[in-house]
Design an enzyme around this catalytic site. Structure first.
Site, PDB file in Angstrom:
ATOM      1  N   ASP A 208       0.842  -1.192   0.000  1.00 11.25           N
ATOM      2  CA  ASP A 208       0.000   0.000   0.000  1.00 11.25           C
ATOM      3  C   ASP A 208       0.876   1.241   0.000  1.00 11.25           C
ATOM      4  OD1 ASP A 208       0.360   1.030   3.034  1.00 11.25           O
ATOM      5  OD2 ASP A 208       0.273  -1.154   3.005  1.00 11.25           O
ATOM      6  N   ASP A 210       1.489   4.520   2.097  1.00 12.86           N
ATOM      7  CA  ASP A 210       1.183   4.930   3.466  1.00 12.86           C
ATOM      8  C   ASP A 210       0.286   6.169   3.469  1.00 12.86           C
ATOM      9  OD1 ASP A 210       1.733   3.932   6.089  1.00 12.86           O
ATOM     10  OD2 ASP A 210       2.801   5.795   6.509  1.00 12.86           O
TER      11      ASP A 210
END
Length: 268
Positions: A208, A210
């Site tokens: 992902d 952040d």
């Protein structure tokens, strides 16, 4: 009698299928039991011990993992080189989900974790300027490139206490410092390995961006688990191939970490 294992892998439950044939080993250590029973098997010509970092039922949160027991148990089995695959968040817009990073630096932002074996009897100071094994890193990078994975060679992993994810402000601070990825489990594993004169190599999969990197609702656990699950096959292959690419003779500085140091107790 279990055959000694020369290489250790500390990872998630998706790595059990590294082995065609394996045996389960239960060990006790001066620091309590490791996260779970250890699986010992072969990958090609190399003997490997695998520990599920969080336990096979994922019962240990990042701040509660028995890090000292895990590293001590691996060394007691004969392990001298450790590969540590993990999921991380990206602090750089150009590195998105699915990218593999082989970091060369680490920043510790944890707070309450035991991060030394030498906290009684005597002070032992080990070098940690370069926290990862240079030969292990080279093997991981070369293996990933040969597999067509286009890894990020180098970068800084900042390790947070968890189990919560970062605030946007924290994430932007990390990114502003020039750091590359953020995770919750890469420390104290790295320093404990160094204190045992083990080689330690992080193989980090970005799951992902952040919270401070992109707009939106921020990181979710479902997102992290979903991306990691989608990439587990290639991560498992990368770890397996890297195991076989690791040097059989350790000529790196890691092997000499404790030379000339008087230890307060014997190592396994």
């Amino acid at each position: 009698m279990v055959n000694p294992a020369e290489i250790g892998v500390i990872g998630g439950s998706g790595f059990y299928s590294l082995f065609d044939e394996a045996e389960q080993v239960e060990l006790s250590t001066p620091y309590g039991p490791p996260s779970d029973v250890i699986t010992v098997g072969r990958i090609g010509s190399r003997t490997v011990a695998f520990i599920p970092r969080h336990g096979r039922d994922h019962r240990f949160p990042p701040h509660g993992i028995p890090y000292r027991a895990n590293l001590w148990a691996l060394r007691s089995l004969g392990v001298r080189q450790v590969l540590a695959p993990s999921a991380v968040g990206s602090l750089r817009a150009e590195h998105g989900p699915g990218v593999i990073v082989i970091p060369d630096q680490l920043v510790d932002r944890t707070t309450g974790r035991k991060q030394t074996f030498y906290d009684v009897s005597a002070a032992v100071h080990v070098p940690f300027a370069d926290p990862y094994c240079p030969l292990g890193r080279s093997a991981a990078v070369a293996t990933a490139k040969a597999s067509g994975l286009d890894p990020v060679d180098g970068g800084t992993l900042v390790v947070i206490e968890g189990p919560r994810f970062s605030t946007r402000a924290e994430s932007r601070w990390f990114s502003g410092n020039g750091w590359t990825i953020v995770g919750m489990t890469g420390h104290p594993e790295a320093i404990l390995a160094r204190e045992l004169a083990l080689c330690y190599t992080s193989i980090s999969l970005i799951t992902d961006h952040d919270a401070g990197v992109e707009s939106g609702e921020g990181v979710t656990q479902d997102e992290v688990l979903s991306v990691f699950a989608a990439n587990i096959t290639r991560m498992r292959s990368l770890v397996s191939d890297t195991v076989q690419a690791l040097p059989t003779d350790r000529t790196c500085p890691c092997a000499r970490t404790l030379d000339g140091i008087k230890l307060p107790f014997d190592l396994p």
